[in-house]
Design an enzyme around this catalytic site. Structure first.
Site, PDB file in Angstrom:
ATOM      1  N   ARG A   1      -4.519 -40.228  -4.146  1.00  0.00           N
ATOM      2  CA  ARG A   1      -4.966 -41.377  -3.335  1.00  0.00           C
ATOM      3  C   ARG A   1      -3.745 -42.186  -2.866  1.00  0.00           C
ATOM      4  O   ARG A   1      -3.657 -42.627  -1.738  1.00  0.00           O
ATOM      5  CB  ARG A   1      -5.872 -42.315  -4.138  1.00  0.00           C
ATOM      6  CG  ARG A   1      -7.098 -41.708  -4.811  1.00  0.00           C
ATOM      7  CD  ARG A   1      -8.259 -41.583  -3.849  1.00  0.00           C
ATOM      8  NE  ARG A   1      -8.012 -40.501  -2.910  1.00  0.00           N
ATOM      9  CZ  ARG A   1      -8.039 -39.192  -3.234  1.00  0.00           C
ATOM     10  NH1 ARG A   1      -8.298 -38.797  -4.463  1.00  0.00           N
ATOM     11  NH2 ARG A   1      -7.791 -38.278  -2.335  1.00  0.00           N
TER      12      ARG A   1
ATOM     13  N   ASN B   1     -11.699 -52.729  -1.209  1.00  0.00           N
ATOM     14  CA  ASN B   1     -10.749 -51.635  -1.047  1.00  0.00           C
ATOM     15  C   ASN B   1      -9.540 -51.823  -1.944  1.00  0.00           C
ATOM     16  O   ASN B   1      -9.134 -52.949  -2.249  1.00  0.00           O
ATOM     17  CB  ASN B   1     -10.294 -51.525   0.408  1.00  0.00           C
ATOM     18  CG  ASN B   1     -11.447 -51.145   1.318  1.00  0.00           C
ATOM     19  OD1 ASN B   1     -12.491 -50.719   0.836  1.00  0.00           O
ATOM     20  ND2 ASN B   1     -11.258 -51.299   2.609  1.00  0.00           N
TER      21      ASN B   1
ATOM     22  N   HIS C   1     -11.389 -55.060  -6.506  1.00  0.00           N
ATOM     23  CA  HIS C   1     -11.341 -53.842  -7.326  1.00  0.00           C
ATOM     24  C   HIS C   1      -9.927 -53.366  -7.627  1.00  0.00           C
ATOM     25  O   HIS C   1      -9.727 -52.214  -7.997  1.00  0.00           O
ATOM     26  CB  HIS C   1     -12.150 -52.726  -6.644  1.00  0.00           C
ATOM     27  CG  HIS C   1     -13.616 -53.027  -6.587  1.00  0.00           C
ATOM     28  ND1 HIS C   1     -14.485 -52.359  -5.750  1.00  0.00           N
ATOM     29  CD2 HIS C   1     -14.366 -53.929  -7.259  1.00  0.00           C
ATOM     30  CE1 HIS C   1     -15.708 -52.855  -5.923  1.00  0.00           C
ATOM     31  NE2 HIS C   1     -15.658 -53.809  -6.820  1.00  0.00           N
TER      32      HIS C   1
ATOM     33  N   CYS D   1       7.036 -51.268 -22.880  1.00  0.00           N
ATOM     34  CA  CYS D   1       6.709 -50.935 -24.278  1.00  0.00           C
ATOM     35  C   CYS D   1       6.517 -49.447 -24.529  1.00  0.00           C
ATOM     36  O   CYS D   1       6.338 -49.028 -25.672  1.00  0.00           O
ATOM     37  CB  CYS D   1       5.473 -51.720 -24.737  1.00  0.00           C
ATOM     38  SG  CYS D   1       3.919 -51.014 -24.151  1.00  0.00           S
TER      39      CYS D   1
ATOM     40  N   GLY E   1     -18.171 -52.309   6.895  1.00  0.00           N
ATOM     41  CA  GLY E   1     -17.843 -50.999   6.317  1.00  0.00           C
ATOM     42  C   GLY E   1     -18.120 -50.856   4.834  1.00  0.00           C
ATOM     43  O   GLY E   1     -17.384 -50.175   4.134  1.00  0.00           O
TER      44      GLY E   1
ATOM     45  N   ASN F   1     -21.205 -51.805  10.711  1.00  0.00           N
ATOM     46  CA  ASN F   1     -21.207 -50.534   9.982  1.00  0.00           C
ATOM     47  C   ASN F   1     -21.614 -49.418  10.930  1.00  0.00           C
ATOM     48  O   ASN F   1     -22.238 -49.680  11.956  1.00  0.00           O
ATOM     49  CB  ASN F   1     -22.214 -50.625   8.815  1.00  0.00           C
ATOM     50  CG  ASN F   1     -21.956 -49.570   7.738  1.00  0.00           C
ATOM     51  OD1 ASN F   1     -21.996 -48.380   7.988  1.00  0.00           O
ATOM     52  ND2 ASN F   1     -21.674 -50.036   6.534  1.00  0.00           N
TER      53      ASN F   1
HETATM   54  P1  NAD Z   1     -18.729 -46.669   0.615  1.00  0.00           P
HETATM   55  O1  NAD Z   1     -17.878 -45.449   0.760  1.00  0.00           O
HETATM   56  O2  NAD Z   1     -19.827 -46.674  -0.359  1.00  0.00           O
HETATM   57  O3  NAD Z   1     -19.358 -47.010   2.035  1.00  0.00           O
HETATM   58  C1  NAD Z   1     -18.589 -46.937   3.214  1.00  0.00           C
HETATM   59  C2  NAD Z   1     -19.411 -47.558   4.315  1.00  0.00           C
HETATM   60  O4  NAD Z   1     -18.602 -47.622   5.469  1.00  0.00           O
HETATM   61  C3  NAD Z   1     -20.642 -46.749   4.688  1.00  0.00           C
HETATM   62  O5  NAD Z   1     -21.754 -47.632   4.735  1.00  0.00           O
HETATM   63  C4  NAD Z   1     -20.313 -46.181   6.067  1.00  0.00           C
HETATM   64  O6  NAD Z   1     -21.456 -46.090   6.907  1.00  0.00           O
HETATM   65  C5  NAD Z   1     -19.352 -47.214   6.594  1.00  0.00           C
HETATM   66  N1  NAD Z   1     -18.386 -46.732   7.588  1.00  0.00           N
HETATM   67  C6  NAD Z   1     -17.728 -45.538   7.616  1.00  0.00           C
HETATM   68  N2  NAD Z   1     -16.893 -45.471   8.653  1.00  0.00           N
HETATM   69  C7  NAD Z   1     -17.008 -46.658   9.331  1.00  0.00           C
HETATM   70  C8  NAD Z   1     -16.402 -47.198  10.499  1.00  0.00           C
HETATM   71  N3  NAD Z   1     -15.491 -46.508  11.209  1.00  0.00           N
HETATM   72  N4  NAD Z   1     -16.770 -48.453  10.895  1.00  0.00           N
HETATM   73  C9  NAD Z   1     -17.695 -49.160  10.191  1.00  0.00           C
HETATM   74  N5  NAD Z   1     -18.299 -48.694   9.079  1.00  0.00           N
HETATM   75  C10 NAD Z   1     -17.956 -47.458   8.641  1.00  0.00           C
HETATM   76  O7  NAD Z   1     -17.712 -47.848   0.389  1.00  0.00           O
HETATM   77  P2  NAD Z   1     -17.833 -49.198  -0.444  1.00  0.00           P
HETATM   78  O8  NAD Z   1     -19.123 -49.862  -0.132  1.00  0.00           O
HETATM   79  O9  NAD Z   1     -16.565 -49.888  -0.205  1.00  0.00           O
HETATM   80  O10 NAD Z   1     -17.887 -48.729  -1.967  1.00  0.00           O
HETATM   81  C11 NAD Z   1     -16.933 -47.782  -2.420  1.00  0.00           C
HETATM   82  C12 NAD Z   1     -16.167 -48.120  -3.690  1.00  0.00           C
HETATM   83  O11 NAD Z   1     -15.093 -47.170  -3.816  1.00  0.00           O
HETATM   84  C13 NAD Z   1     -15.498 -49.470  -3.632  1.00  0.00           C
HETATM   85  O12 NAD Z   1     -15.697 -50.055  -4.876  1.00  0.00           O
HETATM   86  C14 NAD Z   1     -13.998 -49.193  -3.436  1.00  0.00           C
HETATM   87  O13 NAD Z   1     -13.229 -49.890  -4.392  1.00  0.00           O
HETATM   88  C15 NAD Z   1     -13.796 -47.723  -3.670  1.00  0.00           C
HETATM   89  N6  NAD Z   1     -13.097 -47.031  -2.538  1.00  0.00           N
HETATM   90  C16 NAD Z   1     -12.045 -47.635  -1.898  1.00  0.00           C
HETATM   91  C17 NAD Z   1     -11.417 -47.017  -0.815  1.00  0.00           C
HETATM   92  C18 NAD Z   1     -10.277 -47.713  -0.128  1.00  0.00           C
HETATM   93  O14 NAD Z   1      -9.594 -48.538  -0.734  1.00  0.00           O
HETATM   94  N7  NAD Z   1     -10.039 -47.441   1.176  1.00  0.00           N
HETATM   95  C19 NAD Z   1     -11.841 -45.757  -0.384  1.00  0.00           C
HETATM   96  C20 NAD Z   1     -12.914 -45.142  -1.063  1.00  0.00           C
HETATM   97  C21 NAD Z   1     -13.521 -45.811  -2.146  1.00  0.00           C
HETATM   98 ZN    ZN Z   2       3.425 -51.973 -22.066  1.00  0.00          ZN
END
Ligand code: NAD
Ligand code: ZN
Length: 255
Positions: free
Chosen positions: A77, A110, A127, A158, A195, A224
């Protein structure tokens, strides 16, 4: 213009008008805002996250069972994030902050750090962040950038095992960050939700909280690709790509 385009244009104009009338704005973002930068979202149709079961790579139990696998996953990642850039949706939120500051809070689920890279300043990372490690011994948190850390990274202070400074499923959110997010949701007169599938709690609970905690309720705008769990609460729905729709809203506002 097709009927669908006309409907979308109407919602863009409604969103711009609602924002123009707001003074305190909060934004809640999820993985979808980074999708156009090239970071895969989370809820793949096969129920796997980049080919792994969630419980194996994103829970404390998974880490205890196989920390090497968890680090392999997070190093991948981190490597991915090192190759990508913020997109026009991130940039639109930077411009919105400049317009509304100090009445602007960006709350993100994110962990990719792209909001800060883009230039957003008042960012609450619910997160955690991929660049940070946390020591399982002395609890020290460090920013280690996005270089690969190997399968068994150790604390520089440590010597104990490190874990990613990410909030996994079944874990508590950092209280000082969560409290600020709750304050921002309760105080805002407009919440823009971008998103997120709105199924991960407690983050998704900020949406009803913004709406229920005052009279008149905060206006909720959802942006979204599709309708989500939160769509029933949304006053305005921008359905399409965030990187295309958010800049259009700002253009309408003259921002
Ligand atoms: P999710 O993956 O559950 O949902 C993503 C949402 O984004 C969907 O509803 C989808 O329809 C929408 N989407 C996709 N492409 C889009 C676009 N171009 N424009 C607008 N909307 C769009 O994500 P979540 O709700 O953030 O939950 C996922 C969990 O996983 C979070 O807790 C997060 O911490 C983690 N995560 C983070 C990342 C990151 O940091 N980029 C990536 C994956 C997962
Ligand atoms: Zn330590």
């Amino acid at each position: 213009m097709s009927v669908v385009d006309e409907e979308q244009e109407k919602e863009v104009a409604r969103a711009a008008a609602a924002l123009s009338g707001a003074t305190r704005v909060a934004v809640l973002t999820g993985a979808g805002i980074s999708a156009e930068s090239g970071i895969p979202t989370f809820r793949a149709s096969d129920g796997l996250w980049e080919g792994h079961r969630i419980e194996d790579v994103a829970t404390p139990r998974g880490y205890r069972r196989n920390p090497g696998l968890v680090w392999k996953f997070y190093n991948a990642r981190r490597a991915n994030v090192a190759t990508v850039k913020p997109n026009p949706a991130h940039e639109a939120l930077v411009r919105l902050e400049k317009h509304f500051a100090p009445g602007f809070t960006l709350i993100t689920q994110n962990v990719d750090g792209l909001h800060r890279t883009a230039g957003s300043r008042n960012v609450l990372e619910l997160h955690g962040n991929l660049a940070r490690t946390r020591c399982t011994g002395c609890q020290e948190i460090r920013n280690r950038g996005l270089e690969p850390l190997g399968d068994d990274p150790r604390c520089l202070t440590c010597g104990e095992a490190l874990r990613p400074d990410i909030v996994w499923f079944e874990e508590q959110l950092p209280p000082h960050v969560w409290d600020k997010a709750v304050d921002a949701a309760m105080a805002c007169d407009l919440l823009l939700v971008v998103g997120t599938s709105a199924v991960v709690f407690p983050a998704a609970g900020l949406i009803p909280l913004a709406q229920e905690s005052k009279t008149p309720p905060a206006t909720i705008i959802e942006c979204n690709l599709t309708q989500t769990n939160a769509s029933g609460l949304a006053d305005i729905g921008l359905y399409g790509r965030a990187g295309e729709l958010l800049p259009r809203v700002l253009k309408h506002m003259g921002v």
